[in-house]
Scaffold this active site. Sequence first.
Site, PDB file in Angstrom:
ATOM      1  N   HIS A 128     -23.656   3.343 -47.880  1.00  0.00           N
ATOM      2  CA  HIS A 128     -23.286   4.735 -47.592  1.00  0.00           C
ATOM      3  C   HIS A 128     -24.080   5.736 -48.440  1.00  0.00           C
ATOM      4  CE1 HIS A 128     -19.609   7.626 -46.898  1.00  0.00           C
ATOM      5  NE2 HIS A 128     -20.743   8.138 -46.478  1.00  0.00           N
ATOM      6  N   TYR A 136     -14.116   8.495 -47.674  1.00  0.00           N
ATOM      7  CA  TYR A 136     -13.436   9.577 -46.962  1.00  0.00           C
ATOM      8  C   TYR A 136     -11.975   9.683 -47.409  1.00  0.00           C
ATOM      9  CZ  TYR A 136     -17.473   9.170 -43.828  1.00  0.00           C
ATOM     10  OH  TYR A 136     -18.735   9.092 -43.312  1.00  0.00           O
TER      11      TYR A 136
HETATM   12  P1  NAD Z   1     -18.693  16.889 -37.050  1.00  0.00           P
HETATM   13  O1  NAD Z   1     -19.938  17.603 -36.772  1.00  0.00           O
HETATM   14  O2  NAD Z   1     -18.272  15.821 -36.139  1.00  0.00           O
HETATM   15  O3  NAD Z   1     -17.570  18.003 -37.220  1.00  0.00           O
HETATM   16  C1  NAD Z   1     -16.252  17.665 -37.515  1.00  0.00           C
HETATM   17  C2  NAD Z   1     -15.413  18.933 -37.569  1.00  0.00           C
HETATM   18  O4  NAD Z   1     -15.329  19.486 -36.274  1.00  0.00           O
HETATM   19  C3  NAD Z   1     -13.993  18.647 -38.012  1.00  0.00           C
HETATM   20  O5  NAD Z   1     -13.489  19.785 -38.698  1.00  0.00           O
HETATM   21  C4  NAD Z   1     -13.269  18.478 -36.688  1.00  0.00           C
HETATM   22  O6  NAD Z   1     -11.890  18.700 -36.810  1.00  0.00           O
HETATM   23  C5  NAD Z   1     -13.953  19.551 -35.877  1.00  0.00           C
HETATM   24  N1  NAD Z   1     -13.829  19.295 -34.437  1.00  0.00           N
HETATM   25  C6  NAD Z   1     -14.076  18.137 -33.765  1.00  0.00           C
HETATM   26  N2  NAD Z   1     -13.779  18.287 -32.465  1.00  0.00           N
HETATM   27  C7  NAD Z   1     -13.369  19.569 -32.312  1.00  0.00           C
HETATM   28  C8  NAD Z   1     -12.913  20.314 -31.213  1.00  0.00           C
HETATM   29  N3  NAD Z   1     -12.828  19.766 -29.993  1.00  0.00           N
HETATM   30  N4  NAD Z   1     -12.563  21.617 -31.420  1.00  0.00           N
HETATM   31  C9  NAD Z   1     -12.640  22.178 -32.654  1.00  0.00           C
HETATM   32  N5  NAD Z   1     -13.052  21.516 -33.743  1.00  0.00           N
HETATM   33  C10 NAD Z   1     -13.408  20.224 -33.568  1.00  0.00           C
HETATM   34  O7  NAD Z   1     -18.830  16.315 -38.550  1.00  0.00           O
HETATM   35  P2  NAD Z   1     -18.274  15.036 -39.292  1.00  0.00           P
HETATM   36  O8  NAD Z   1     -16.817  14.813 -39.091  1.00  0.00           O
HETATM   37  O9  NAD Z   1     -18.775  15.153 -40.670  1.00  0.00           O
HETATM   38  O10 NAD Z   1     -19.100  13.835 -38.636  1.00  0.00           O
HETATM   39  C11 NAD Z   1     -18.545  12.954 -37.713  1.00  0.00           C
HETATM   40  C12 NAD Z   1     -18.310  11.579 -38.294  1.00  0.00           C
HETATM   41  O11 NAD Z   1     -19.562  10.948 -38.553  1.00  0.00           O
HETATM   42  C13 NAD Z   1     -17.553  11.538 -39.623  1.00  0.00           C
HETATM   43  O12 NAD Z   1     -16.173  11.588 -39.404  1.00  0.00           O
HETATM   44  C14 NAD Z   1     -18.025  10.224 -40.180  1.00  0.00           C
HETATM   45  O13 NAD Z   1     -17.286   9.181 -39.571  1.00  0.00           O
HETATM   46  C15 NAD Z   1     -19.479  10.157 -39.712  1.00  0.00           C
HETATM   47  N6  NAD Z   1     -20.434  10.678 -40.734  1.00  0.00           N
HETATM   48  C16 NAD Z   1     -21.055   9.801 -41.554  1.00  0.00           C
HETATM   49  C17 NAD Z   1     -21.929  10.241 -42.534  1.00  0.00           C
HETATM   50  C18 NAD Z   1     -22.598   9.250 -43.451  1.00  0.00           C
HETATM   51  O14 NAD Z   1     -22.435   8.064 -43.255  1.00  0.00           O
HETATM   52  N7  NAD Z   1     -23.358   9.665 -44.436  1.00  0.00           N
HETATM   53  C19 NAD Z   1     -22.170  11.601 -42.692  1.00  0.00           C
HETATM   54  C20 NAD Z   1     -21.552  12.486 -41.827  1.00  0.00           C
HETATM   55  C21 NAD Z   1     -20.684  12.014 -40.843  1.00  0.00           C
END
Ligand code: NAD
Length: 317
Positions: free
Chosen positions: A122, A56
Amino acid sequence: MELRELGGTGLSVSAVGFGASPLGNVFGDVPRDTARAAVRRALDVGINFFDTSPYYGDTVSESVLGDCLRHAAVPRDRVVVATKCGRYKDEGFDFSAARVTRSIDESLARLGLDYVDILHAHDIEFTQLDQIVNETIPALKKIKESGKARFIGITGLPLSIYQYVLDRVPPGSVDVILSYCHFGINDTSLVDLLPYLKSKGVGVITASPLAMGLLTDNGPPDWHPAPEQLKSACRAAAEHCSKKGKSIRKLAMQYSLMNNEISTVLVGMNSSKQVEENVAAALELSTSGIDEELLHEVEAILEPVKNLTWPSGIQQA
Ligand code: NAD
């Protein structure tokens, strides 16, 4: 904030987990004060689970999260910190025993920690899964024995990867899985796998309740891999909510929290405001339940794209 047991690990994790990929600036730049305030606020409202990766923001998320946790002066045993290995911005994918063994040391240095609670391989669909079974998991087990990681996990998009690996490693080798974009309003396909995961004693983490921005008013970032049909259906659903003066983001967050067999829902957050909004959604769910009428309307809009996903990974042998 509700705490839930994470499989057989003995860890209790907050139902809302802090996804730290935005701290690596992957959804736009985040000033350090804003990041510190977001993590501080998360801790204050009972979030104890933080997820990052060297991938990330090309290691920035790990360094910033480490700085934010230090700045918050939180006792180490009050937080559950997960990071990952095998996926890197410059190098691409490398799940070799040598690379993942070096990776944990690099991650610990960036995080400023002596150990992580969970170390995930990952996005394992980007290598032959037999490498994960025969080389990566044995290397991760040695890291676990060394005390640098307490538990081992695997992550990735296609749900078939989990059964492939878990059927081939000795019982107890993998403690948790992290699935993303498969337990939200538009895609619930993870549910079918839950009985199998339970039978294996594996803890379940789901990520991306907002479908990596699809289920928000602002929409997804440019790099979002969803097919156009899915993007436009989600846009229509968001517009429907906003015309009714309601929030698709809140509905999506609450929907992902409703299944207690999933221990924690990782949502990416980059500000105190987002932390407060997402935690408020969780609290409202526990006191008043979800807005059933709005949910049915949104489900109807998304029905034509139900469980529509996108390809990820290499051709498996
Ligand atoms: P998400 O669905 O959580 O969406 C994140 C987006 O939504 C960001 O732009 C954030 O700023 C926005 N957001 C969050 N809260 C909000 C609010 N209250 N109002 C408006 N916008 C808002 O997607 P993500 O960040 O990809 O997934 C969450 C976490 O899960 C990642 O940060 C990561 O730590 C993990 N993840 C891991 C994998 C993997 O291991 N392959 C893949 C995807 C995500």
